[in-house]
Design an enzyme around this catalytic site. Structure first.
Site, mmCIF file in Angstrom:
data_model
loop_
_atom_site.group_PDB
_atom_site.id
_atom_site.type_symbol
_atom_site.label_atom_id
_atom_site.label_comp_id
_atom_site.label_asym_id
_atom_site.label_seq_id
_atom_site.Cartn_x
_atom_site.Cartn_y
_atom_site.Cartn_z
ATOM 1 N N GLY A 46 41.123 43.460 54.218
ATOM 2 C CA GLY A 46 41.606 44.745 54.877
ATOM 3 C C GLY A 46 40.856 45.656 53.867
ATOM 4 N N GLN A 51 38.621 53.561 50.096
ATOM 5 C CA GLN A 51 37.883 52.541 49.217
ATOM 6 C C GLN A 51 36.328 52.290 49.127
ATOM 7 O OE1 GLN A 51 40.773 49.419 50.988
ATOM 8 N NE2 GLN A 51 40.407 48.784 48.910
ATOM 9 N N CYS A 88 44.292 43.882 46.167
ATOM 10 C CA CYS A 88 43.429 44.901 46.674
ATOM 11 C C CYS A 88 42.242 44.875 46.104
ATOM 12 C CB CYS A 88 44.281 46.306 46.181
ATOM 13 S SG CYS A 88 43.353 47.769 46.808
ATOM 14 N N LEU A 89 41.228 45.209 47.054
ATOM 15 C CA LEU A 89 39.730 45.151 46.448
ATOM 16 C C LEU A 89 39.665 46.341 45.328
ATOM 17 C CD1 LEU A 89 37.958 44.751 50.028
ATOM 18 C CD2 LEU A 89 38.422 42.796 48.117
ATOM 19 N N HIS A 130 49.723 48.029 53.829
ATOM 20 C CA HIS A 130 48.818 48.383 52.863
ATOM 21 C C HIS A 130 47.678 49.126 52.828
ATOM 22 C CE1 HIS A 130 46.769 46.402 48.821
ATOM 23 N NE2 HIS A 130 45.870 47.059 49.526
ATOM 24 N N GLU A 131 46.974 49.120 54.073
ATOM 25 C CA GLU A 131 45.969 49.898 54.313
ATOM 26 C C GLU A 131 46.243 51.435 54.925
ATOM 27 O OE1 GLU A 131 43.412 48.471 53.452
ATOM 28 O OE2 GLU A 131 43.865 46.558 53.451
ATOM 29 N N HIS A 134 46.809 53.448 51.962
ATOM 30 C CA HIS A 134 45.456 54.006 51.277
ATOM 31 C C HIS A 134 45.280 55.093 51.529
ATOM 32 C CE1 HIS A 134 43.827 50.883 48.666
ATOM 33 N NE2 HIS A 134 43.984 50.013 49.341
HETATM 34 CO CO CO Z 1 44.016 47.708 49.025
#
Ligand code: CO
Length: 157
Positions: A46, A51, A88-89, A130-131, A134
């Protein structure tokens, strides 16, 4: 398409509320293409626009060979709960447990501007939440318990 740099925790953009996408144009589609390519290059499942430094309300989730692209998403229904590890990236090297709904129904627009609705359970429900967070400037790590380091390549969101 082009790879974009992933913004990491500590940068202000990740704490801000993203703005609505007013017009779905070529530029927006190009950003989505870049997000998908960047997410795949980083082995993520995701990625949200902030991000990659774009403070707009859109994200991508890819799970089990299905790509979910959502512009201006809204979570319209949730039920149950689960508490699993996620990553998370933008927070490399860590995972932690977060309480999430077991089931999520989310609506938004696709690239054509049409309304789309998706339902997810288990990992897909986690990824949607989660996304979505963000876009409201919330990182999972701020509410996670059992935070630990990860050496291997994990799927990250
Ligand atoms: Co994330």
């Amino acid at each position: 398409m082009a790879l974009r740099n992933i913004v990491v925790q500590g940068e202000e953009i990740l704490t801000k509320r993203a703005k609505e996408v007013k017009e779905i144009n070529e530029h927006v589609c190009m950003i989505l293409d870049d997000m998908l390519e960047t997410m795949r290059a980083e082995n993520g499942i995701g990625i949200a626009a902030p991000q990659v430094g774009v403070l707009r309300r859109m994200f991508i989730v890819e799970l089990e060979d299905q790509v979910y692209e959502l512009i201006n998403p809204e979570i319209i229904e949730t039920s149950g709960s689960q508490c699993e590890y996620e990553g998370c990236l933008s927070v490399p090297g860590l995972i932690g447990r977060v309480e999430r709904p077991q089931y999520v129904k989310i609506a938004g627009q696709n690239r054509q501007g049409q309304r789309v609705e998706y339902e997810g359970t288990e990992l897909l429900a986690v990824a949607f939440c989660h996304e979505y967070e963000h876009l409201d400037g919330i990182l999972y790590i701020d509410k996670a318990t059992d935070i630990c380091e990860t050496e291997e390549e994990e799927t990250e969101e």
